[in-house]
Design a protein around this motif. Structure first.
Motif, PDB file in Angstrom:
ATOM      1  N   SER A   1       0.916  -1.523   0.199  1.00 39.93           N
ATOM      2  CA  SER A   1      -0.578   0.453  -0.289  1.00 39.93           C
ATOM      3  C   SER A   1       0.961   1.213   0.156  1.00 39.93           C
ATOM      4  CB  SER A   1      -1.055   0.103   1.234  1.00 39.93           C
ATOM      5  OG  SER A   1      -0.225  -0.182   2.306  1.00 39.93           O
ATOM      6  N   SER A   2       2.024   1.320   0.880  1.00 35.82           N
ATOM      7  CA  SER A   2       2.831   2.410   0.612  1.00 35.82           C
ATOM      8  C   SER A   2       3.760   2.481  -1.168  1.00 35.82           C
ATOM      9  CB  SER A   2       3.938   2.676   1.803  1.00 35.82           C
ATOM     10  OG  SER A   2       3.559   2.486   3.007  1.00 35.82           O
ATOM     11  N   ILE A   3       3.527   2.210  -1.143  1.00 33.53           N
ATOM     12  CA  ILE A   3       4.328   1.958  -3.403  1.00 33.53           C
ATOM     13  C   ILE A   3       3.246   2.285  -3.441  1.00 33.53           C
ATOM     14  CG2 ILE A   3       4.883   0.540  -4.767  1.00 33.53           C
ATOM     15  CD1 ILE A   3       7.079  -1.714  -2.845  1.00 33.53           C
ATOM     16  N   SER A   4       2.236   1.750  -3.591  1.00 33.56           N
ATOM     17  CA  SER A   4       0.957   2.027  -4.478  1.00 33.56           C
ATOM     18  C   SER A   4       0.916   3.426  -4.493  1.00 33.56           C
ATOM     19  CB  SER A   4       0.159   1.428  -3.614  1.00 33.56           C
ATOM     20  OG  SER A   4      -1.139   2.272  -4.528  1.00 33.56           O
ATOM     21  N   ARG A   5       0.521   4.183  -2.885  1.00 34.57           N
ATOM     22  CA  ARG A   5       0.462   5.662  -2.610  1.00 34.57           C
ATOM     23  C   ARG A   5       1.956   6.660  -3.561  1.00 34.57           C
ATOM     24  NH1 ARG A   5       0.253   4.330   1.988  1.00 34.57           N
ATOM     25  NH2 ARG A   5       2.458   5.792   2.645  1.00 34.57           N
ATOM     26  N   TRP A   6       3.081   5.594  -2.936  1.00 29.05           N
ATOM     27  CA  TRP A   6       4.062   6.515  -3.613  1.00 29.05           C
ATOM     28  C   TRP A   6       4.025   6.683  -5.212  1.00 29.05           C
ATOM     29  CZ3 TRP A   6       8.274   3.320  -1.157  1.00 29.05           C
ATOM     30  CH2 TRP A   6       8.351   3.443   0.428  1.00 29.05           C
ATOM     31  N   VAL A   7       3.811   5.520  -5.851  1.00 30.09           N
ATOM     32  CA  VAL A   7       3.664   5.271  -7.338  1.00 30.09           C
ATOM     33  C   VAL A   7       1.997   6.591  -7.836  1.00 30.09           C
ATOM     34  CG1 VAL A   7       2.660   4.239  -9.080  1.00 30.09           C
ATOM     35  CG2 VAL A   7       4.138   3.086  -8.017  1.00 30.09           C
ATOM     36  N   ASN A   8       1.244   6.635  -7.323  1.00 29.49           N
ATOM     37  CA  ASN A   8       0.570   7.453  -7.915  1.00 29.49           C
ATOM     38  C   ASN A   8       0.309   8.995  -7.178  1.00 29.49           C
ATOM     39  OD1 ASN A   8      -1.811   4.915  -8.016  1.00 29.49           O
ATOM     40  ND2 ASN A   8      -2.560   5.059  -6.436  1.00 29.49           N
ATOM     41  N   ASP A   9       1.528   9.318  -6.078  1.00 30.76           N
ATOM     42  CA  ASP A   9       1.168  10.626  -5.735  1.00 30.76           C
ATOM     43  C   ASP A   9       2.803  10.930  -6.876  1.00 30.76           C
ATOM     44  OD1 ASP A   9      -0.263  10.341  -3.742  1.00 30.76           O
ATOM     45  OD2 ASP A   9       1.843  10.363  -1.902  1.00 30.76           O
ATOM     46  N   TYR A  10       3.254  10.002  -7.129  1.00 26.16           N
ATOM     47  CA  TYR A  10       4.590  10.640  -8.080  1.00 26.16           C
ATOM     48  C   TYR A  10       4.093  10.467  -9.309  1.00 26.16           C
ATOM     49  CZ  TYR A  10       8.229   9.320 -11.214  1.00 26.16           C
ATOM     50  OH  TYR A  10       9.148   9.539 -12.220  1.00 26.16           O
ATOM     51  N   LYS A  11       3.111  10.133  -9.869  1.00 30.52           N
ATOM     52  CA  LYS A  11       2.361  10.172 -11.273  1.00 30.52           C
ATOM     53  C   LYS A  11       1.780  11.718 -11.404  1.00 30.52           C
ATOM     54  CE  LYS A  11       1.780   5.733 -13.134  1.00 30.52           C
ATOM     55  NZ  LYS A  11       0.728   4.375 -13.112  1.00 30.52           N
ATOM     56  N   LYS A  12       0.702  11.828 -10.652  1.00 31.70           N
ATOM     57  CA  LYS A  12       0.229  13.223  -9.991  1.00 31.70           C
ATOM     58  C   LYS A  12       0.827  14.087  -9.477  1.00 31.70           C
ATOM     59  CE  LYS A  12      -3.897  11.572  -7.783  1.00 31.70           C
ATOM     60  NZ  LYS A  12      -4.628  11.139  -6.555  1.00 31.70           N
TER      61      LYS A  12
END
Length: 72
Positions: free
Chosen positions: A53-64
């Motif tokens: 879940s941390s990785i998923s959140r980081w990826v989404n934040d990075y993309k945004k």
């Protein structure tokens, strides 16, 4: 030391490791490995001892927001 006490200490250490703060550089390394298809989120979570879940959140934040989101 009883086996219950050993298990409690092990679980406590695992929780402490999960809450460790990773550097911006490590987060970006994880994100780039995932985005480029080098590895899955699950494999990266195991390799770096973080949650999926941390990785998923980081990826989404990075993309945004781009890599500057991790400058906090």
């Amino acid at each position: 030391m009883s086996s219950n006490k050993v298990l409690q200490n092990k679980n406590k250490n695992e929780l402490e490791n999960k809450s460790k703060k990773l550097s911006k550089e490590i987060k970006l390394e994880i994100i780039k490995k995932y985005i480029s298809g080098v590895s899955t989120q699950k494999a990266l979570a195991i390799e770096y001892d973080v949650t999926v879940s941390s990785i998923s959140r980081w990826v989404n934040d990075y993309k945004k927001y781009g890599e500057y989101i991790f400058d906090k």
